[in-house]
Design an enzyme around this catalytic site. Sequence first.
Site, PDB file in Angstrom:
ATOM      1  CG  ASP A  92      -0.452 -11.187 -32.390  1.00 32.78           C
ATOM      2  OD1 ASP A  92      -0.254 -11.723 -33.501  1.00 32.78           O
ATOM      3  OD2 ASP A  92       0.374 -10.442 -31.825  1.00 32.78           O
ATOM      4  CG  LEU A  93       2.083 -15.550 -28.727  1.00 24.33           C
ATOM      5  CD1 LEU A  93       3.303 -16.446 -28.876  1.00 24.33           C
ATOM      6  CD2 LEU A  93       1.327 -15.874 -27.447  1.00 24.33           C
TER       7      LEU A  93
ATOM      8  CG  ASP B  65       3.009 -13.694 -32.954  1.00 25.74           C
ATOM      9  OD1 ASP B  65       2.492 -13.479 -34.083  1.00 25.74           O
ATOM     10  OD2 ASP B  65       3.387 -12.780 -32.201  1.00 25.74           O
TER      11      ASP B  65
END
Length: 438
Positions: free
Chosen positions: A303-304, A347
């Site tokens: 996950d960004l 994301d």
Amino acid sequence: MSKSVPKPLSILVIENDPGDLWANVRLAGLRAIGDSDRVASAPTLEEGLAAAATAKPDVVLLDLALPDSTGLAAVKALRVVLPDVPVIVLTGQDDHDLAEEALRAGAQDYLVKGQFAHNALGRAIRHALVRQKLESRLRLFEAALNSAANGIVITDIHATVEWANPAFTTMTGRTLVEAVGRTPGEMLNSGKQDAAFYQRMWDCILAGRVWSGELVNRRKDGSLYDESLTISPVTDRNGTIRHFIAIKQDISERKAIEESVQHLAHHDHLTDLPNRTLLDGRLAQALAQARRDRGTVAVMFLDLDQFKPVNDILGHDIGDLLLREVAHRLQSCVPRESDTVSRLGGDEFVILLAQIDKAWDAAVVAGKLLASLRRPFTIGPHHIDISGSIGIAVYPHHAEEVNGLLKNADTAMYHAKKAGRNCYRFFRELAESTAVDA
């Protein structure tokens, strides 16, 4: 039941000698056909061609020695004007070579005046009419085959080409002259089908059954195309196979559309990475292989960090461009073609390592992934700094099926977030439900 009365024939005789006309024609043959037959005559080829327009003859009796035409020119002229009307040559020349040339020029028969038996002309006319009907039907069939959109090929029992239609040329780039005498295998084989494929095909058609299938063939210019092929055996009256008829259709466009639809159904529209559906399939396949080989599989949930501010401040268009660049960097970090980088949405990304020797191999890849994300991104005029948080679950230590591995990798990712982001964590099933470093 009464018999049907034959339709009277309309006969055009082109003969410049009245004595020959009645002595050799009426007395020798036409009486056998019926007195009701309509007979028109003309002494020259020019008058005969003019009479043909009004008489509409069913058959033409033609002398080769006319005042305005001699030899085979008269036969050829008549075939142009009356292409579907049989022509029987009546001549005083008993010349075998001339007879063959007349038949090749389009005459249905060749009779020498004074040498044919009683009723021979009547039989010749009846036979010429039958042959002409058969030839007309064959021309119709050939026209239909030549205008067909699909390629049609006729071969002998050994698959040697005897005839092919224009659609075959369009499809393969091979002309009829190039194809006749060769086998489709010589001209079109792409190497994409193995020997067993062709053996099954031959077993089918030599058993007298129709074979249908799809294959990849090669055009004359070397390009490949997808083909739908049906081969039908043709037998003689005794049931012996004498020929094969192949119907060919270029299905390259259809296959390309099908592949495009399949691709869209299994890939993320923004990044073109595999989506959840394709990821689940590949993960299930990797787990099946690992069970057989007692191997190890790793799933990484990424996950960004701080991606939401990019969308909020710079807009979703910049956010989408950033996600595409992230996808490229992640793909460059996986070591093998068997590995998969997928996007679940937003994301969130999942990386599948289908074959690793030990859990630490996943940590090495995770380190590369995080390092690639730490490098600044340049999107248009914007320089963007982000990072990522990764959770790792390994088969068979952390779960043994698809959903379990994905869930545990997701859980580990949240612990990486809690640990300060920009790091990875392995899933550990402890009493306090924490995830710790490997």
